[in-house]
Design an enzyme around this catalytic site. Structure first.
Site, PDB file in Angstrom:
ATOM      1  N   ALA A  47       0.814  -1.211   0.000  1.00  0.00           N
ATOM      2  CA  ALA A  47       0.000   0.000   0.000  1.00  0.00           C
ATOM      3  C   ALA A  47       0.850   1.265   0.000  1.00  0.00           C
ATOM      4  CB  ALA A  47      -0.928   0.012   1.220  1.00  0.00           C
TER       5      ALA A  47
ATOM      6  N   ARG B 147      11.930   4.691  11.441  1.00  0.00           N
ATOM      7  CA  ARG B 147      12.368   5.059  12.784  1.00  0.00           C
ATOM      8  C   ARG B 147      11.390   6.058  13.394  1.00  0.00           C
ATOM      9  NH1 ARG B 147      18.392   7.315  14.009  1.00  0.00           N
ATOM     10  NH2 ARG B 147      18.834   5.590  12.584  1.00  0.00           N
TER      11      ARG B 147
ATOM     12  N   ASN C 281      12.303  -3.806  13.092  1.00  0.00           N
ATOM     13  CA  ASN C 281      12.263  -4.378  11.752  1.00  0.00           C
ATOM     14  C   ASN C 281      12.732  -5.821  11.741  1.00  0.00           C
ATOM     15  OD1 ASN C 281      11.406  -2.455   9.521  1.00  0.00           O
ATOM     16  ND2 ASN C 281      12.733  -1.147  10.731  1.00  0.00           N
TER      17      ASN C 281
ATOM     18  N   VAL D 187      14.287  -4.115   0.206  1.00  0.00           N
ATOM     19  CA  VAL D 187      14.287  -2.684  -0.083  1.00  0.00           C
ATOM     20  C   VAL D 187      14.100  -1.874   1.203  1.00  0.00           C
ATOM     21  CG1 VAL D 187      13.127  -0.847  -1.387  1.00  0.00           C
ATOM     22  CG2 VAL D 187      13.365  -3.143  -2.384  1.00  0.00           C
ATOM     23  N   GLY D 188      13.279  -2.382   2.118  1.00  0.00           N
ATOM     24  CA  GLY D 188      12.973  -1.665   3.353  1.00  0.00           C
ATOM     25  C   GLY D 188      14.194  -1.516   4.243  1.00  0.00           C
ATOM     26  N   ASN D 189      14.380  -0.329   4.771  1.00  0.00           N
ATOM     27  CA  ASN D 189      15.567  -0.017   5.580  1.00  0.00           C
ATOM     28  C   ASN D 189      15.409  -0.412   7.047  1.00  0.00           C
ATOM     29  OD1 ASN D 189      17.230   1.121   3.550  1.00  0.00           O
ATOM     30  ND2 ASN D 189      15.924   2.933   3.542  1.00  0.00           N
TER      31      ASN D 189
ATOM     32  N   ASP E 130      21.778   3.868  -4.432  1.00  0.00           N
ATOM     33  CA  ASP E 130      23.007   4.616  -4.172  1.00  0.00           C
ATOM     34  C   ASP E 130      23.880   4.661  -5.425  1.00  0.00           C
ATOM     35  OD1 ASP E 130      22.407   4.807  -1.274  1.00  0.00           O
ATOM     36  OD2 ASP E 130      22.714   2.651  -1.353  1.00  0.00           O
TER      37      ASP E 130
ATOM     38  N   HIS F 188      23.946   0.646   3.178  1.00  0.00           N
ATOM     39  CA  HIS F 188      23.038   1.730   2.770  1.00  0.00           C
ATOM     40  C   HIS F 188      22.791   2.620   3.993  1.00  0.00           C
ATOM     41  CE1 HIS F 188      19.951   3.897   0.658  1.00  0.00           C
ATOM     42  NE2 HIS F 188      19.065   3.603   1.604  1.00  0.00           N
TER      43      HIS F 188
END
Length: 317
Positions: A10, A88, A101, A125-127, A155, A183
């Site tokens: 979403a 965060r 996470n 992909v999620g940090n 990057d 990253h």
């Protein structure tokens, strides 16, 4: 018909990403079934995205499914983009974010281990992407480690664009660029081996160290300051680039991919580290590059940062 899973379906990144997958930009002319995985509170919004995908009548798209059940989502999956992650929160440390996470990516790794196709390709992909990929892989002990990657192509693309702009050349003329490490703000965009139209790149040292390197690392924050929102379309585009090159190959061109280290360049085995790499359907780290003292120090800074993150992640197991 390949089953492709996109988490965080979403969200804004997924909204840009899904149409690129559906149009064949990643897997070529292969038809795809799309599974959109979301948390329960966001399922309805993801259903709206699925409705729009259906309304696009894209010829390569078969079934579109929305679910909040990770086991169901990853059952038989041949590729997965793990986009959804908890940002965060106010007052939270990076350590807090890693733990929060970690629980998400541990569950997803377990679900992948339980039922994904043997040839599954997972792009996180999620940090914090590198360590989230490390966690997901560790939670999937039956899946080869090289089936998990983390996104550092964004990057790489940022570095390529900024260098091309500095040299007043098209970005496609830049080759042999690398972004080493994590990253995060320790990442090292490296132009030591770079060429422009086949000629070695020469840039001013002060610009390289004082502007280029920190600006590539801080580009996400710069975009938030200017746009008021985090990078979405560019992150989706980089995700397309990474998975397309993983599947279809790079024809010898270098790309940056965060891969599980097997000890290359002194990186601890198992850390998910950004390397210069090529692909022929599988990633191969570019080996044999000589490193000067400055490069070595910058790599070591990233190794230390990822080692510390992995120590936090390991407490989840």
């Amino acid at each position: 018909m390949a089953k492709i899973v996109v988490t965080g379906a979403a969200g804004n990144i997924a909204y840009s990403l899904l149409w690129r997958i559906a149009a064949g930009d990643v897997f070529g002319d292969e038809p795809v079934d799309l599974t959109l995985l979301e948390i329960p509170d966001a399922v309805r919004a993801a259903e709206g995205t699925a409705m729009e995908l259906a309304d696009s009548a894209l010829p390569l798209v078969g079934n579109i499914e929305v679910t909040d059940d990770a086991l169901k989502a990853f059952d038989g999956a041949e590729a997965a983009f793990l986009v959804g992650a908890k940002p965060r929160g106010k007052g939270e440390s990076r350590s807090d974010m890693l733990v929060a996470n970690g629980q998400i990516f541990k569950r997803q790794g377990e679900a992948i281990n339980n039922g994904a196709a043997d040839g599954i390709r997972v792009l996180v992909v999620g940090n914090p992407a590198n360590t989230n990929a490390y966690i997901a892989s560790k939670a999937a002990p039956d899946v080869p480690k090289d089936r998990f990657n983390a996104l550092m192509r964004l990057d790489h693309n940022r570095a390529q664009s900024m260098l091309a702009d500095r040299l007043s050349v098209p970005s496609r003329s830049i080759e042999r660029l690398a972004v080493w490490g994590n990253h995060s703000d320790t990442q090292f965009p490296d132009v030591t081996y770079a060429t422009a139209d086949g000629a070695p790149v020469e840039v001013e040292r002060d610009w390289y160290t004082e502007e280029f390197i920190p600006r590539v690392a801080g580009r996400g924050a710069e975009i938030i300051e200017v746009r008021g929102k985090s990078s979405a379309a560019s992150a989706a585009s980089a995700s397309v680039d990474h998975m397309r090159d993983w599947v279809q190959g790079t024809e010898g061109r270098w790309a940056t991919a965060a891969l599980p280290s097997t000890g290359e360049y002194g990186v601890d085995e198992g850390l998910m580290f950004g390397f210069p790499a090529t692909s022929d359907g599988a990633w191969h780290v570019v080996e044999g590059l000589s490193l000067n003292d400055d490069q070595r120090a910058r790599l070591d800074s990233n190794i230390a940062a990822l080692r510390a993150e992995a120590a936090i992640a390991d407490k989840l197991f």
